[in-house]
Design a protein around this motif. Structure first.
Motif, PDB file in Angstrom:
ATOM      1  N   TRP A  77       0.846  -1.222   0.000  1.00 43.82           N
ATOM      2  CA  TRP A  77       0.000   0.000   0.000  1.00 43.82           C
ATOM      3  C   TRP A  77       0.873   1.261   0.000  1.00 43.82           C
ATOM      4  O   TRP A  77       0.572   2.224  -0.700  1.00 43.82           O
ATOM      5  N   VAL A  78       1.953   1.224   0.775  1.00 47.42           N
ATOM      6  CA  VAL A  78       2.847   2.383   0.820  1.00 47.42           C
ATOM      7  C   VAL A  78       3.478   2.615  -0.538  1.00 47.42           C
ATOM      8  O   VAL A  78       3.608   3.751  -1.013  1.00 47.42           O
ATOM      9  N   THR A  79       3.896   1.552  -1.187  1.00 40.99           N
ATOM     10  CA  THR A  79       4.497   1.691  -2.511  1.00 40.99           C
ATOM     11  C   THR A  79       3.483   2.252  -3.508  1.00 40.99           C
ATOM     12  O   THR A  79       3.819   3.094  -4.352  1.00 40.99           O
ATOM     13  N   VAL A  85       1.344   5.604  -7.787  1.00 46.23           N
ATOM     14  CA  VAL A  85       0.308   6.612  -8.097  1.00 46.23           C
ATOM     15  C   VAL A  85       0.908   7.981  -8.399  1.00 46.23           C
ATOM     16  O   VAL A  85       0.538   8.616  -9.396  1.00 46.23           O
ATOM     17  N   PRO A  86       1.831   8.508  -7.610  1.00 45.19           N
ATOM     18  CA  PRO A  86       2.432   9.805  -7.973  1.00 45.19           C
ATOM     19  C   PRO A  86       3.103   9.783  -9.341  1.00 45.19           C
ATOM     20  O   PRO A  86       3.049  10.775 -10.077  1.00 45.19           O
ATOM     21  N   SER A 130       3.133  -6.215 -11.948  1.00 44.95           N
ATOM     22  CA  SER A 130       4.304  -6.681 -11.216  1.00 44.95           C
ATOM     23  C   SER A 130       3.997  -7.030  -9.762  1.00 44.95           C
ATOM     24  O   SER A 130       4.790  -7.709  -9.090  1.00 44.95           O
ATOM     25  N   PHE A 131       2.871  -6.525  -9.255  1.00 46.93           N
ATOM     26  CA  PHE A 131       2.475  -6.851  -7.889  1.00 46.93           C
ATOM     27  C   PHE A 131       1.814  -8.219  -7.789  1.00 46.93           C
ATOM     28  O   PHE A 131       1.613  -8.728  -6.680  1.00 46.93           O
TER      29      PHE A 131
END
Length: 822
Positions: A77-79, A85-86, A130-131
């Motif tokens: 989630w942090v990634t 997203v940015p 990739s996740f």
């Protein structure tokens, strides 16, 4: 991530007694497999199944399954929030800054927008893909250790991942994204629409020359970008669909774009076109274009909705039925409402458009808007002094017919027509035009309505329920109907609607009496077949027992009686016929059954008066105790005017014949002398002499002095005066045309004044006994003492009394009327 490792180490030191080196080695394996340390690396996660099973056993042994799962998911989630997203939104922020204030509406701008969005979506897609290995590891961890996660959605960790991805994207969405994605889909739809139109053969008018620009991408034809735009569009949609992002990122844009396209297409298709039904054509267009493009969007370019995911099929079907078809009906109805005044005026040619509106009204909630819009248009474009009464009535009749196509129950008609009824009620010539149209074959619209043998339906005449409409098929009235008049009135025929403008049959029959009298006395022939036919139709419509219609029957009968009496008196066997210098054929009228005539003074020459007396004596011999009261100013005279160089055979009025007869014994007359002899007012006499001037018989040699023109030499001697006084016989000035069209009957106002004279003797008696009375008291007493003779409203009585005040027959002071003192 360092904190996470420390926590794990602390927990391990408290739960296991393994050597420190072995413990550290085990946790390094776990950290590497589940990416629990440092920044999440998308390249990790390539372990084999055996190694993965060992790691899972290790996690299970140390009892840290839930802890490892929580920290693994947190790393993902942090990634997502801080890296993926940015990076995705940075493409749009940079593009927006580059194009700020610039013009990217060209084909190059469209291609650049497409390329930018395609690159951003492709990177996002690759990152999300990739996740998948890491998500798979977490799922295995859940299965092996029994660890749980916050299940916000059904479908496993992959759906949970997609939910976090959508939430992260939405929370960081820049304001410029909506504009760019709108341009992206607009460019794609333009290419799709151009392709579909080209395939259907709906080309523009410029078919003789090859277009300079492509209609899809606006680029030169030799550098068309349509295929590239289509490929990029399909790729982006497929990737967004797989990530479940299409509806979140582009759903509103697609909807607003298609709604705008539907609005533009409906407006263009329905512009000033009322003679064809358009709704089926528009529905087919929505199915072909809108649904076709939705299939391209939601099927990833495959264009086959049947082969798509059931959820996608449901989405597209619901969008079609609930959004776009509803938008079509709403847009079509609002467009037609704005054109409704013209549609009503052009009925029956506009009936297809009315039927479309009727079908759409059942699927929309625009009845109130239709009523207010049409009432406003009627008030602005029709109900003002610049429009003739004829045009207002034609529009009202068209509105009756057209609005009954929209609403057979008549509720819309009643709501819209009330201002028209009030306006027509205030125009003086409304009744005359209606009655003339009913009994004139040239006005076929109302004349045909009269031929329908249906009794009138008045506002105060409720009718029984139609037995052919059983209760099984009964339907309630619309919600607006409770404020309106009776149901029978709303469904009445056109003639009943027109009569109800005044609410009384007597007004129309009184006007018909006047028109009938004009027709009989203007034609002066005995052919009454047409009048009898119309009279019979009026009896069916208005009722045979109506007293005024009985008077009309007597009037028609007088014509037949006059023909028989004239034949008897003017027969060759009558000895008086030889004594007559001027043969007389008389129209004998029953005075009490005919409306009042205009009172004009005219003294006939003595030789004419003698012949009229001779006719009267013959009539008295034929009818016994009855005699004749002549109206010398009415009738027609056949005259033969013999001049030196010509002879004129003309049909003129008695006044005109009297004028020229006086010039037989005296060639020069002044207006004053001629008025004294004929007893005709000077103003009337001046107007009547104009006719003989136009015929070249009389000439004005001085002011109000006329001479008889015997030949051409008279005109030559008089010089310029002759030129000014004599005009071509074939050119009649407006004064003559107006004179010929003038009614011989008293005006409606004069007839009403005569009827109201019935009250005068009662009013004089009241004021003699009671000295003075207010208007309300006089009106109440008249209703009490003069019941059933003449109806009179308080406003009419006020006008009557005010005329008496102006003629000094009454005095009005302090709100009271009283008689003047002698």
């Amino acid at each position: 991530m360092t904190t996470t490792t420390n926590i794990i180490k602390i927990n391990m030191s408290s739960t296991t007694k393994s050597p420190a080196n072995q413990q550290e080695k085990q946790w390094n394996i776990i950290k590497n497999v589940f990416c629990l340390e440092g920044t999440f690396s998308l390249s990790e996660g390539g372990e084999g199944e055996e190694e993965m099973r060992q790691v899972l056993r290790l996690v299970q042994q140390v009892g840290a399954g839930q802890l490892v799962l929580d920290f693994a998911l947190d790393a993902i989630w942090v990634t997502l929030r801080k890296v993926i997203v940015p990076k995705f939104w940075s493409h749009f922020i940079v593009y927006s800054k580059q194009k700020n204030g610039g013009d990217d509406e060209s084909s190059e701008g469209s291609v650049e927008v497409m390329s930018r969005i395609a690159t951003a979506v492709s990177e996002l897609y690759d990152s999300a893909v990739s996740f998948i290995p890491q998500i798979h590891k977490c799922e295995m961890l859940v299965d092996q250790t029994g660890a749980v996660y916050e299940a916000c959605v059904s479908g496993g960790l992959m759906e949970h991942f997609k939910l976090h991805l959508r939430a992260s994207l939405h929370s960081q969405m820049p304001t410029s994204f909506t504009l760019l994605i709108h341009k992206f889909y607009t460019a794609a739809f333009k290419v799709f629409y151009h392709t579909q139109v080209g395939n259907q053969g709906e080309e523009t008018d410029e078919t003789s020359e090859e277009p300079i620009q492509c209609g899809g991408c606006d680029a030169a034809t030799d550098a068309c970008h349509c295929q590239a735009i289509t490929n990029t569009f399909c790729q982006v949609n497929r990737q967004l669909l797989e990530l479940d992002l299409l509806e979140r990122l582009a759903g509103d844009v697609v909807s607003s774009l298609l709604l705008g396209v539907i609005t533009d297409h409906v407006t263009t298709t329905c512009r000033d076109s009322y003679d064809q039904s358009r709704i089926k054509q528009l529905e087919k267009w929505v199915e072909n274009i809108v649904v076709g493009w939705l299939e391209v969007v939601y099927c990833g370019g495959r264009g086959q909705l049947s082969s798509a995911d059931p959820a996608i099929q449901t989405l597209v079907t619901n969008s079609l039925n609930q959004t776009y078809i509803a938008a079509l009906y709403h847009t079509y109805t609002t467009t037609r409402i704005d054109q409704l005044f013209n549609i009503v005026i052009e009925y029956p040619e506009s009936q297809p458009a009315l039927e479309d509106i009727r079908d759409c009204l059942d699927r929309t909630h625009l009845r109130d808007r239709l009523v207010s819009s049409l009432r406003s248009a009627i008030q602005t474009r029709l109900l003002h002094p610049g429009v003739n009464t004829t045009d207002v009535l034609h529009a009202y009749i068209s509105a009756i017919k057209a609005l009954r196509v929209l609403d057979p129950k008549g509720v819309l008609l009643e709501l819209v027509s009330e201002p028209v009824r009030q306006y027509l009620r205030g125009r003086e010539d409304t009744v005359r035009y209606i009655v003339t149209s009913l009994t004139d074959e040239s006005c076929s619209e109302l004349c045909e309505e009269l031929l329908v043998a249906t009794p009138l339906v008045l506002d105060d005449c409720p009718t029984e329920d139609d037995p052919s409409d059983p209760w099984q098929t009964w339907t309630p009235d619309p919600v607006h109907a409770h404020t309106l008049k009776s149901k029978s009135q709303r469904t009445a025929d056109i003639i009943s609607m027109l009569v109800n403008i005044y609410g009384s049959k007597d007004v129309f029959i009184t006007e018909y009496r006047t028109i009938l009298a004009d027709r009989i006395l203007s034609q002066f022939n005995y052919n009454t077949e047409r009048e009898v036919r119309y009279l019979e139709h009026l009896k069916v419509r208005f009722g045979e027992t109506l007293p005024l219609l009985h008077k009309c029957e007597v009037m028609v009968k007088d014509v037949a009686d006059s023909k028989r009496i004239n034949s008897s008196i003017n027969s060759d066997e009558n000895p008086r016929r030889e004594k007559q210098k001027f043969p007389v054929s008389c129209m004998i009228l029953s005075a009490q059954f005919w409306p009042s005539f205009k009172e004009e003074r005219l003294k006939l020459p003595e030789e004419v008066t003698r012949d009229l007396d001779t006719y009267t004596e013959a009539f008295q011999e034929l009818k016994g105790n009855r005699t004749l009261n002549w109206k010398p100013h009415l009738g027609q005279v056949q005259v033969e005017v013999e001049l030196k160089n010509r002879t004129l055979n003309l049909t003129v009025t008695p006044t005109q014949a009297t004028i020229i007869l006086h010039f037989e014994g005296r060639s020069k007359w002044s207006i004053e002398d001629l008025s004294s002899v004929t007893q005709v007012p000077k103003t009337v006499l001046r107007r009547k002499i104009t006719y003989w001037q136009t015929q070249g018989v009389l000439q004005e040699v001085e002011t109000d002095v006329f001479v008889l023109v015997e030949g051409e030499e008279a005109g030559e001697e008089s010089g310029e005066a002759a030129v000014a006084g004599i005009s071509s016989p074939g050119l009649a000035p407006p004064a003559i045309e107006e004179d010929e069209a003038e009614s011989v009957m008293a005006s409606a106002q004069d007839q009403r004044e005569e009827e109201l004279q019935v009250f005068w003797s009662y009013i004089v008696g009241m004021l003699t006994n009671l000295d003075s009375l207010p208007l309300e008291r006089i009106h109440a007493m008249l209703k009490m003492f003069v019941q059933g003779s003449v109806e009179c409203s308080q406003q009419e009585l006020r006008a009557f009394l005010d005329r008496k005040v102006r003629h000094h027959h009454l005095i009005f002071t302090n709100g009271l009327y009283k008689l003047p003192k002698n």
